[in-house]
Design a protein around this motif. Structure first.
Motif, PDB file in Angstrom:
ATOM      1  N   ILE A 152       0.739  -1.284   0.008  1.00 40.21           N
ATOM      2  CA  ILE A 152       0.026  -0.063   0.203  1.00 40.21           C
ATOM      3  C   ILE A 152       0.855   1.220   0.061  1.00 40.21           C
ATOM      4  O   ILE A 152       1.831   1.432   1.037  1.00 40.21           O
ATOM      5  N   GLU A 171     -10.700  -5.260   0.635  1.00 41.54           N
ATOM      6  CA  GLU A 171     -10.296  -4.239  -0.432  1.00 41.54           C
ATOM      7  C   GLU A 171     -11.116  -3.178  -0.465  1.00 41.54           C
ATOM      8  O   GLU A 171     -12.378  -3.308  -0.206  1.00 41.54           O
ATOM      9  N   ILE A 209       0.441  -6.034   2.927  1.00 43.10           N
ATOM     10  CA  ILE A 209      -0.646  -6.882   3.100  1.00 43.10           C
ATOM     11  C   ILE A 209      -0.195  -8.438   2.411  1.00 43.10           C
ATOM     12  O   ILE A 209       0.109  -8.394   1.263  1.00 43.10           O
ATOM     13  N   VAL A 226      -6.845   2.262   5.394  1.00 46.30           N
ATOM     14  CA  VAL A 226      -5.606   1.649   6.381  1.00 46.30           C
ATOM     15  C   VAL A 226      -5.048   2.809   7.081  1.00 46.30           C
ATOM     16  O   VAL A 226      -4.948   2.838   8.338  1.00 46.30           O
ATOM     17  N   LEU A 267      -2.884  -7.690   7.336  1.00 47.65           N
ATOM     18  CA  LEU A 267      -1.855  -6.863   7.431  1.00 47.65           C
ATOM     19  C   LEU A 267      -0.465  -7.367   8.037  1.00 47.65           C
ATOM     20  O   LEU A 267      -0.696  -7.729   9.080  1.00 47.65           O
ATOM     21  N   ALA A 294      -6.612  -0.256   1.178  1.00 50.23           N
ATOM     22  CA  ALA A 294      -6.132  -1.280   0.747  1.00 50.23           C
ATOM     23  C   ALA A 294      -6.735  -1.650  -0.886  1.00 50.23           C
ATOM     24  O   ALA A 294      -7.741  -1.314  -0.851  1.00 50.23           O
TER      25      ALA A 294
END
Length: 70
Positions: free
Chosen positions: A4, A25, A69, A29, A49, A43
């Motif tokens: 990310i 999804e 992730i 985050v 994570l 994400a």
């Protein structure tokens, strides 16, 4: 493994997950603060994570890795 990344430069205002959490999804985050605006970083895949690369108050540049992730 999915990285990310920051979509723009700013300060990490709030972290909404912790390592070991399951993320969906599109789930936020991290929330960045830039020019008095809050920018959620979501994400792009679901998974667990694995690692946070930032802490609240850190400054990030566009493209910096924020989290990983699996």
């Amino acid at each position: 493994m999915e990285e990310i990344r920051a979509s723009m430069a700013g300060s990490v205002w709030k972290i909404t997950v912790k390592p070991g959490d399951t993320v969906e999804e599109g789930q936020d985050v991290v929330i960045l603060e830039s020019m008095k605006m809050e920018i959620p970083i979501a994400a792009e895949a679901e998974g667990t994570l694995k690692e946070l690369k930032v802490a609240e108050g850190d400054f990030v540049n566009e493209g910096d890795i924020i989290a990983i992730i699996e």
